[in-house]
Scaffold this motif. Structure first.
Motif, PDB file in Angstrom:
ATOM      1  N   ILE B  41       0.820  -1.213   0.000  1.00  0.00           N
ATOM      2  CA  ILE B  41       0.000   0.000   0.000  1.00  0.00           C
ATOM      3  C   ILE B  41       0.858   1.269   0.000  1.00  0.00           C
ATOM      4  O   ILE B  41       0.379   2.335  -0.366  1.00  0.00           O
ATOM      5  N   ARG B  42       2.125   1.154   0.365  1.00  0.00           N
ATOM      6  CA  ARG B  42       3.013   2.317   0.297  1.00  0.00           C
ATOM      7  C   ARG B  42       3.805   2.338  -1.000  1.00  0.00           C
ATOM      8  O   ARG B  42       4.061   3.390  -1.583  1.00  0.00           O
ATOM      9  N   LEU B  43       4.199   1.145  -1.410  1.00  0.00           N
ATOM     10  CA  LEU B  43       5.059   0.997  -2.578  1.00  0.00           C
ATOM     11  C   LEU B  43       4.387   1.466  -3.864  1.00  0.00           C
ATOM     12  O   LEU B  43       5.040   1.981  -4.770  1.00  0.00           O
ATOM     13  N   ILE B  44       3.070   1.293  -3.939  1.00  0.00           N
ATOM     14  CA  ILE B  44       2.360   1.613  -5.179  1.00  0.00           C
ATOM     15  C   ILE B  44       2.581   3.061  -5.593  1.00  0.00           C
ATOM     16  O   ILE B  44       2.764   3.369  -6.763  1.00  0.00           O
ATOM     17  N   ASP B  45       2.624   3.980  -4.632  1.00  0.00           N
ATOM     18  CA  ASP B  45       2.817   5.383  -4.979  1.00  0.00           C
ATOM     19  C   ASP B  45       4.205   5.625  -5.572  1.00  0.00           C
ATOM     20  O   ASP B  45       4.350   6.388  -6.515  1.00  0.00           O
ATOM     21  N   GLU B  46       5.196   4.963  -5.012  1.00  0.00           N
ATOM     22  CA  GLU B  46       6.537   5.115  -5.572  1.00  0.00           C
ATOM     23  C   GLU B  46       6.560   4.588  -7.004  1.00  0.00           C
ATOM     24  O   GLU B  46       7.148   5.187  -7.897  1.00  0.00           O
ATOM     25  N   PHE B  47       5.897   3.460  -7.174  1.00  0.00           N
ATOM     26  CA  PHE B  47       5.840   2.878  -8.513  1.00  0.00           C
ATOM     27  C   PHE B  47       5.208   3.855  -9.498  1.00  0.00           C
ATOM     28  O   PHE B  47       5.743   4.116 -10.579  1.00  0.00           O
ATOM     29  N   LEU B  48       4.062   4.425  -9.112  1.00  0.00           N
ATOM     30  CA  LEU B  48       3.360   5.348 -10.012  1.00  0.00           C
ATOM     31  C   LEU B  48       4.185   6.613 -10.247  1.00  0.00           C
ATOM     32  O   LEU B  48       4.222   7.144 -11.360  1.00  0.00           O
ATOM     33  N   ALA B  49       4.865   7.091  -9.189  1.00  0.00           N
ATOM     34  CA  ALA B  49       5.617   8.339  -9.318  1.00  0.00           C
ATOM     35  C   ALA B  49       6.841   8.174 -10.216  1.00  0.00           C
ATOM     36  O   ALA B  49       7.191   9.077 -10.954  1.00  0.00           O
ATOM     37  N   LYS B  50       7.457   6.999 -10.149  1.00  0.00           N
ATOM     38  CA  LYS B  50       8.743   6.869 -10.838  1.00  0.00           C
ATOM     39  C   LYS B  50       8.700   6.062 -12.130  1.00  0.00           C
ATOM     40  O   LYS B  50       9.664   6.056 -12.875  1.00  0.00           O
ATOM     41  N   SER B  51       7.610   5.366 -12.378  1.00  0.00           N
ATOM     42  CA  SER B  51       7.600   4.524 -13.578  1.00  0.00           C
ATOM     43  C   SER B  51       6.992   5.225 -14.767  1.00  0.00           C
ATOM     44  O   SER B  51       7.141   4.788 -15.908  1.00  0.00           O
ATOM     45  N   ASN B  52       6.266   6.311 -14.522  1.00  0.00           N
ATOM     46  CA  ASN B  52       5.588   7.033 -15.590  1.00  0.00           C
ATOM     47  C   ASN B  52       4.580   6.199 -16.367  1.00  0.00           C
ATOM     48  O   ASN B  52       4.304   6.488 -17.526  1.00  0.00           O
ATOM     49  N   VAL B  53       4.059   5.153 -15.760  1.00  0.00           N
ATOM     50  CA  VAL B  53       2.966   4.461 -16.428  1.00  0.00           C
ATOM     51  C   VAL B  53       1.691   5.237 -16.115  1.00  0.00           C
ATOM     52  O   VAL B  53       1.584   5.878 -15.085  1.00  0.00           O
ATOM     53  N   SER B  54       0.750   5.182 -17.044  1.00  0.00           N
ATOM     54  CA  SER B  54      -0.513   5.857 -16.760  1.00  0.00           C
ATOM     55  C   SER B  54      -1.570   4.795 -16.462  1.00  0.00           C
ATOM     56  O   SER B  54      -1.288   3.604 -16.424  1.00  0.00           O
ATOM     57  N   ARG B  55      -2.779   5.243 -16.264  1.00  0.00           N
ATOM     58  CA  ARG B  55      -3.883   4.365 -15.900  1.00  0.00           C
ATOM     59  C   ARG B  55      -4.014   3.196 -16.881  1.00  0.00           C
ATOM     60  O   ARG B  55      -4.008   3.384 -18.097  1.00  0.00           O
ATOM     61  N   CYS B  56      -4.130   1.985 -16.370  1.00  0.00           N
ATOM     62  CA  CYS B  56      -4.300   0.819 -17.237  1.00  0.00           C
ATOM     63  C   CYS B  56      -5.758   0.713 -17.674  1.00  0.00           C
ATOM     64  O   CYS B  56      -6.668   1.011 -16.899  1.00  0.00           O
ATOM     65  N   VAL B  57      -5.966   0.300 -18.922  1.00  0.00           N
ATOM     66  CA  VAL B  57      -7.338   0.227 -19.410  1.00  0.00           C
ATOM     67  C   VAL B  57      -8.066  -1.013 -18.905  1.00  0.00           C
ATOM     68  O   VAL B  57      -9.279  -1.005 -18.746  1.00  0.00           O
ATOM     69  N   ASN B  58      -7.350  -2.089 -18.677  1.00  0.00           N
ATOM     70  CA  ASN B  58      -8.011  -3.299 -18.175  1.00  0.00           C
ATOM     71  C   ASN B  58      -7.042  -4.123 -17.329  1.00  0.00           C
ATOM     72  O   ASN B  58      -5.878  -3.780 -17.186  1.00  0.00           O
ATOM     73  N   PHE B  59      -7.576  -5.196 -16.786  1.00  0.00           N
ATOM     74  CA  PHE B  59      -6.780  -6.027 -15.874  1.00  0.00           C
ATOM     75  C   PHE B  59      -5.614  -6.700 -16.598  1.00  0.00           C
ATOM     76  O   PHE B  59      -4.559  -6.930 -16.010  1.00  0.00           O
ATOM     77  N   LYS B  60      -5.814  -6.966 -17.908  1.00  0.00           N
ATOM     78  CA  LYS B  60      -4.737  -7.587 -18.680  1.00  0.00           C
ATOM     79  C   LYS B  60      -3.515  -6.681 -18.715  1.00  0.00           C
ATOM     80  O   LYS B  60      -2.380  -7.112 -18.524  1.00  0.00           O
ATOM     81  N   GLU B  61      -3.789  -5.398 -18.951  1.00  0.00           N
ATOM     82  CA  GLU B  61      -2.682  -4.451 -18.997  1.00  0.00           C
ATOM     83  C   GLU B  61      -2.036  -4.334 -17.613  1.00  0.00           C
ATOM     84  O   GLU B  61      -0.814  -4.282 -17.490  1.00  0.00           O
ATOM     85  N   THR B  62      -2.887  -4.319 -16.586  1.00  0.00           N
ATOM     86  CA  THR B  62      -2.373  -4.236 -15.217  1.00  0.00           C
ATOM     87  C   THR B  62      -1.379  -5.364 -14.941  1.00  0.00           C
ATOM     88  O   THR B  62      -0.282  -5.140 -14.424  1.00  0.00           O
ATOM     89  N   ALA B  63      -1.778  -6.582 -15.300  1.00  0.00           N
ATOM     90  CA  ALA B  63      -0.919  -7.742 -15.042  1.00  0.00           C
ATOM     91  C   ALA B  63       0.406  -7.619 -15.796  1.00  0.00           C
ATOM     92  O   ALA B  63       1.478  -7.900 -15.243  1.00  0.00           O
ATOM     93  N   GLU B  64       0.329  -7.157 -17.049  1.00  0.00           N
ATOM     94  CA  GLU B  64       1.551  -6.988 -17.841  1.00  0.00           C
ATOM     95  C   GLU B  64       2.474  -5.956 -17.202  1.00  0.00           C
ATOM     96  O   GLU B  64       3.689  -6.129 -17.146  1.00  0.00           O
ATOM     97  N   VAL B  65       1.873  -4.854 -16.736  1.00  0.00           N
ATOM     98  CA  VAL B  65       2.670  -3.787 -16.132  1.00  0.00           C
ATOM     99  C   VAL B  65       3.352  -4.281 -14.856  1.00  0.00           C
ATOM    100  O   VAL B  65       4.529  -4.008 -14.617  1.00  0.00           O
ATOM    101  N   ILE B  66       2.622  -5.055 -14.045  1.00  0.00           N
ATOM    102  CA  ILE B  66       3.228  -5.618 -12.829  1.00  0.00           C
ATOM    103  C   ILE B  66       4.419  -6.496 -13.209  1.00  0.00           C
ATOM    104  O   ILE B  66       5.515  -6.374 -12.664  1.00  0.00           O
ATOM    105  N   ALA B  67       4.186  -7.377 -14.180  1.00  0.00           N
ATOM    106  CA  ALA B  67       5.203  -8.367 -14.542  1.00  0.00           C
ATOM    107  C   ALA B  67       6.431  -7.722 -15.172  1.00  0.00           C
ATOM    108  O   ALA B  67       7.566  -8.088 -14.855  1.00  0.00           O
TER     109      ALA B  67
END
Lengths: 142, 169
Positions: B41-67
């Motif tokens: 719950i803390r790490l997610i903000d660092e990830f969003l701040a430093k990875s420059n990924v934007s909102r994922c359109v679906n869960f498939k994209e989410t999984a790819e971004v995590i991986a």
């Protein structure tokens, strides 16, 4: 000398003010005023999302008034960062981005910081002041 | 890299200490998951701040971004996303490499232990902060004799981001 930004607010996802910093001499606020403004902005931001004609709107990003501009950045997790600046101040989006990164480094990674609570982290204060100072120097250079 | 070794050893020491303190493998699994959740719950903000990924359109994209982006950023490895179910709500993340287990062999007394359970907690916590309730479980674990590490990721509920305002109230 007037600074480009007057103050910075950070609001948690339920609308509570967790950080406030005065940077310039103009528009200094007492604690009650800053709390009021923060919750007002939280509500207006939420309303703007609903009223917006744009589909999937994420809320107000810039409010321009005669005497100030208000630049707002909301992270995907719902934390809002906003600065009140001089009218027409440039490059506020990258500054907000930098502040978000500092928040993730020096607030969220501090094991003694409790989520959603007011931020009292000295390292954050120091690095934030430096970032704002750098921004100011860059502004003078432009 | 020395830094990575310190990380691996520190994690090992934590697991070991939990086993000593809790004396029950299931409790340790639970505790590791909870610790991971608190990190996530803390790490997610660092990830969003430093990875420059934007909102994922679906869960498939989410999984790819995590991986591909998340695992790379925090563990220095990437995972493969496979085994999607038909409605695209659950998939597997397969890890060929796992820096947490570099020096680990599970003794007989810890057979029920999910040594890397902290990772599933991290993913669950991180996704919860971006409005996705998920269930993350280990399917394959090389420490238990499988041929790879496989995490099963299941999207339970997408919590809408709108404020809970009702017009008639």
């Amino acid at each position: 000398m007037a600074a480009a930004i007057n103050c910075l607010f950070i609001i948690n996802k339920s609308g509570g003010l967790i950080f406030y910093k005065d940077c310039g001499s103009a528009g200094r606020m007492d604690t009650n005023d800053s709390l009021r403004l923060a919750s007002l902005w939280h509500s207006m931001h939420a309303i703007s999302q609903q009223l917006s004609p744009v589909n999937g709107c994420s809320g107000i990003q810039l409010l321009q008034a005669d005497t100030f501009d208000l630049h707002c950045f909301q992270s995907l997790t719902g934390t809002k960062f906003f600065v009140v600046s001089e009218p027409g101040a440039q490059h506020m989006e990258p500054l907000l981005k930098v502040i978000y990164e500092l928040y993730t480094d020096y607030v969220l990674k501090n094991p003694f910081y409790e989520m959603e609570m007011p931020i009292r982290c000295e390292l954050f204060d120091i690095n934030l002041s430096q970032a704002i100072q750098r921004d100011r120097v860059a502004l003078l250079g432009r | 890299m020395q830094n990575a070794e310190l990380f691996t050893l520190t994690y090992g020491a934590i697991v070991r200490q939990l086993l000593t303190d809790l004396e029950d493998v299931d409790e340790v699994n639970k505790q590791l998951d909870q610790m991971g959740y608190n990190i996530g719950i803390r790490l997610i903000d660092e990830f969003l701040a430093k990875s420059n990924v934007s909102r994922c359109v679906n869960f498939k994209e989410t999984a790819e971004v995590i991986a591909k982006v998340g695992f790379k950023m925090f563990l220095g490895i990437t995972a493969t996303v496979t085994n999607w179910d038909v409605d695209g709500s659950s998939c597997s993340l397969v890890l060929e490499d796992n820096p947490l287990v570099d020096f680990v062999e599970l003794p007989d007394m810890c057979q029920g232990l999910y040594y890397c359970n902290v990772l599933s907690g991290v993913i669950r916590g991180a996704l919860e902060m971006v409005s996705m309730k998920t269930e993350v479980t280990w399917v394959r674990d090389m420490l238990r004799g499988d041929d790879a590490y496989e995490l099963r990721l299941k999207l339970l509920k997408q919590v809408p981001e709108e404020y809970p305002y009702k017009d008639d109230e």
